[in-house]
Design an enzyme around this catalytic site. Structure first.
Site, short mmCIF file in Angstrom:
data_model
loop_
_atom_site.label_atom_id
_atom_site.label_comp_id
_atom_site.label_asym_id
_atom_site.label_seq_id
_atom_site.Cartn_x
_atom_site.Cartn_y
_atom_site.Cartn_z
N GLY A 28 0.84 -1.21 0.00
CA GLY A 28 0.00 0.00 0.00
C GLY A 28 0.87 1.25 0.00
O GLY A 28 0.72 2.14 -0.84
N HIS A 29 1.81 1.30 0.96
CA HIS A 29 2.73 2.45 1.03
C HIS A 29 3.54 2.56 -0.27
O HIS A 29 3.76 3.66 -0.79
CB HIS A 29 3.74 2.27 2.17
CG HIS A 29 3.14 2.14 3.54
ND1 HIS A 29 3.22 0.99 4.28
CD2 HIS A 29 2.47 3.04 4.31
CE1 HIS A 29 2.64 1.18 5.46
NE2 HIS A 29 2.17 2.41 5.50
N GLN A 54 -9.41 10.10 7.04
CA GLN A 54 -8.17 10.89 7.10
C GLN A 54 -8.02 11.77 5.87
O GLN A 54 -7.68 12.95 5.98
CB GLN A 54 -6.99 9.93 7.24
CG GLN A 54 -5.63 10.58 7.16
CD GLN A 54 -4.52 9.64 7.57
OE1 GLN A 54 -4.29 9.44 8.76
NE2 GLN A 54 -3.84 9.06 6.62
#
Ligand code: AMP
Length: 281
Positions: free
Chosen positions: A36-37, A153
């Site tokens: 993901g990162h 977020q």
């Protein structure tokens, strides 16, 4: 690849990069990198000339009794992975430099942070918006990249950037999943084998809801109760919240219209996992 700990050195580096006329992309993380990162980093590399990533487990966004101490950390592995994804500088500041004694300034986005994770984790988003503001002031990127995995977020950060007239574009990257559907998360490492299997209940419940919507269902309380019932069927799962809210205002609605965020937080054993899908009609 450079690993920089000091704030003034990071600012000097960015000043140099700017002098060369390059654009800067930035990927803030808490480390223990996964695909993901790395997808955020590769996206940043495609869109900007120079990519910096931060690795900082931010104590301010963890509540009492949460996993700040236990959060997985492995800077040397992270450095190697980030370099492979095109990152040229890692900023890994010390907590005492980010929050020296006497530190007194915080950034807070109202309203949006009273829902979903903000309700379950008081102070969490104040920690996130404060650290992201500090990181953006240090790195001054043209574009900062965040994952849809943390849907609230990104909504909160976009609102903050807009309200505070920040000179940054907030770009959202779709959620990266394991082959079986589990959203990638550094916290997945906490899961015992039976819990890893049980954790599939999150993505499966989202798929089920999306199918109901595809087949014409528009009643939000009904969709919420179907998802709740589905998750309750998994003995290792305990629901923190299941909610469907409008985007980007995060308001309650009775009927699905346009776009809505279906967001979940579920404990699998002691591990709190989140996932979400945008429902579109
Ligand atoms: P974290 O290290 O968990 O704070 O995450 C750093 C960034 O990576 C945040 O913008 C997250 O939304 C993003 N991220 C985490 N997991 C995923 C994922 N599975 N897919 C896409 N982005 C993710």
């Amino acid at each position: 690849m450079q690993v920089i700990n000091r704030i003034d050195q990071m600012k000097d580096l960015i000043r140099d990069i700017r002098r060369q006329g390059k654009t800067v992309g930035f990927v803030p993380t808490m480390g223990y990198l996964h695909e993901g990162h790395l997808t955020l980093m590769r996206t940043a590399k495609r869109k900007t000339d120079f990519v910096a990533a931060s690795i900082f487990v931010n104590p301010l966004q963890f509540g009492v009794g949460e996993d700040y101490e236990d959060y997985p950390r492995d800077l040397s592995r992270d450095t190697e992975l980030a370099e492979g994804a095109g990152v040229e500088a890692i900023f890994a500041p010390a907590v005492r430099d980010m929050y020296p004694p006497g530190y007194a300034t915080f950034v807070e986005v109202e309203k949006l942070t009273g829902k979903l994770c903000g309700r379950s984790r008081p102070g969490h988003f104040r920690g996130v918006t404060t650290v992201v503001t500090k990181l953006l002031n240090i790195v001054e990127p043209d574009i900062a990249f965040f994952g849809q995995k943390d849907a609230q977020q990104v909504i909160v950060l976009q609102k903050m950037a807009q309200d505070l007239n920040m000179n940054v574009e907030i770009e959202v990257v779709p959620t990266v999943r394991e082959q079986d559907g589990l959203a990638m998360s550094s916290r997945n490492t906490y899961l015992a084998p039976a819990e890893r299997e049980a954790a599939l209940v999150l993505s499966r419940s989202l798929d089920m809801a999306a199918k109901l919507v595809d087949s014409g269902e528009r009643n939000i309380p009904f969709l919420k109760s179907e998802v709740t019932e589905f998750i309750t069927g998994e003995p290792l799962a305990k629901i923190d919240y299941v909610d469907i809210l409008s985007v980007p205002d995060l308001e309650e609605r009775e009927t699905l219209e346009g776009k809505a965020l279906l967001a979940l937080a579920v404990y699998i054993g002691k591990t709190r996992l989140i996932d979400n899908v945008i429902l579109t009609v």
